[in-house]
Design an enzyme around this catalytic site. Sequence first.
Site, PDB file in Angstrom:
ATOM      1  N   SER A   6      37.150 -76.780 -23.012  1.00 52.33           N
ATOM      2  CA  SER A   6      36.718 -75.377 -23.108  1.00 52.33           C
ATOM      3  C   SER A   6      35.906 -75.022 -21.875  1.00 52.33           C
ATOM      4  O   SER A   6      35.426 -75.908 -21.153  1.00 52.33           O
ATOM      5  CB  SER A   6      35.846 -75.231 -24.372  1.00 52.33           C
ATOM      6  OG  SER A   6      35.138 -74.014 -24.382  1.00 52.33           O
ATOM      7  N   TYR A  41      29.710 -76.231 -31.081  1.00 51.83           N
ATOM      8  CA  TYR A  41      30.995 -76.125 -30.395  1.00 51.83           C
ATOM      9  C   TYR A  41      30.865 -76.648 -28.959  1.00 51.83           C
ATOM     10  O   TYR A  41      31.687 -77.440 -28.500  1.00 51.83           O
ATOM     11  CB  TYR A  41      31.466 -74.670 -30.393  1.00 51.83           C
ATOM     12  CG  TYR A  41      32.822 -74.459 -29.762  1.00 51.83           C
ATOM     13  CD1 TYR A  41      33.987 -74.694 -30.477  1.00 51.83           C
ATOM     14  CD2 TYR A  41      32.934 -74.001 -28.450  1.00 51.83           C
ATOM     15  CE1 TYR A  41      35.240 -74.493 -29.904  1.00 51.83           C
ATOM     16  CE2 TYR A  41      34.179 -73.798 -27.868  1.00 51.83           C
ATOM     17  CZ  TYR A  41      35.330 -74.048 -28.602  1.00 51.83           C
ATOM     18  OH  TYR A  41      36.565 -73.853 -28.017  1.00 51.83           O
TER      19      TYR A  41
END
Length: 258
Positions: A150, A163
């Site tokens: 990410s 996350y």
Amino acid sequence: MHSSISQLFDLDGHVALCTGGTSGIGRRMGLALARGGADVVLVGRNEAALAEAAAQLREDSGGRVATVAADLLDRSILANVVEQAAAHFGPPDILSNAAGINLREPWHEISEESWMQTLDINLSTPFFLARHCVPAMREKGYGRIINIASLQSFRAFANSMPYGASKGGIAQLTRAMAEAWSRDGITANAIAPGFFPTALTKKVYDNPELLAHNARMTAIGRNGELADLDGITVFLASAAANYITGQVIPVDGGFTAK
């Protein structure tokens, strides 16, 4: 294209196991792999959504697509997931680890349960699932593990602490997988997508101002479209990427370059 070059990217004879296969990035990667010639097994929790996704992929690719319904948070069934996948087309030699969640909670609202759930599905499942795939990959002398990193593998965004921790972990897990398994012909790499229209980014896409800001943050000047993931997916799964392992490759329109 010269036949020897097109053969480098040909996935005919390969079997891909794709988690998060019913929507977003996972589904798009499954489609790209099917179009590339691989037999594809989609994994997801919802049987109806799986059946719909598989039917659409078959229609769009002309390839063979099967499904396995499973809750990947349950580690005790992961070996069985790989066995069920192998029952369709043979043991998977491509693993696309795209299942993931981002609950977007402020730091003071994160519960132990939501922290563990995020790290389990985003970081632990990719490792344990890959470990069950490795013996057959090793036997074949060919394996491709494609993780999903990410922008948050590199930098922090608000309300995403678990996350971000999981995606920082994915970058290092990818390197560790490469160190452990690459001598057996099994490469491990990660794609780090920028902003793409998926269920996970719905809150961003529902905010036109934020969406426009994110587009401006890229070098290209737009947010991602799912088709932008096709090339990198097929490349990393194919013989063309034989000597690439342990890498995190941003597909973000230059977001991390600026």
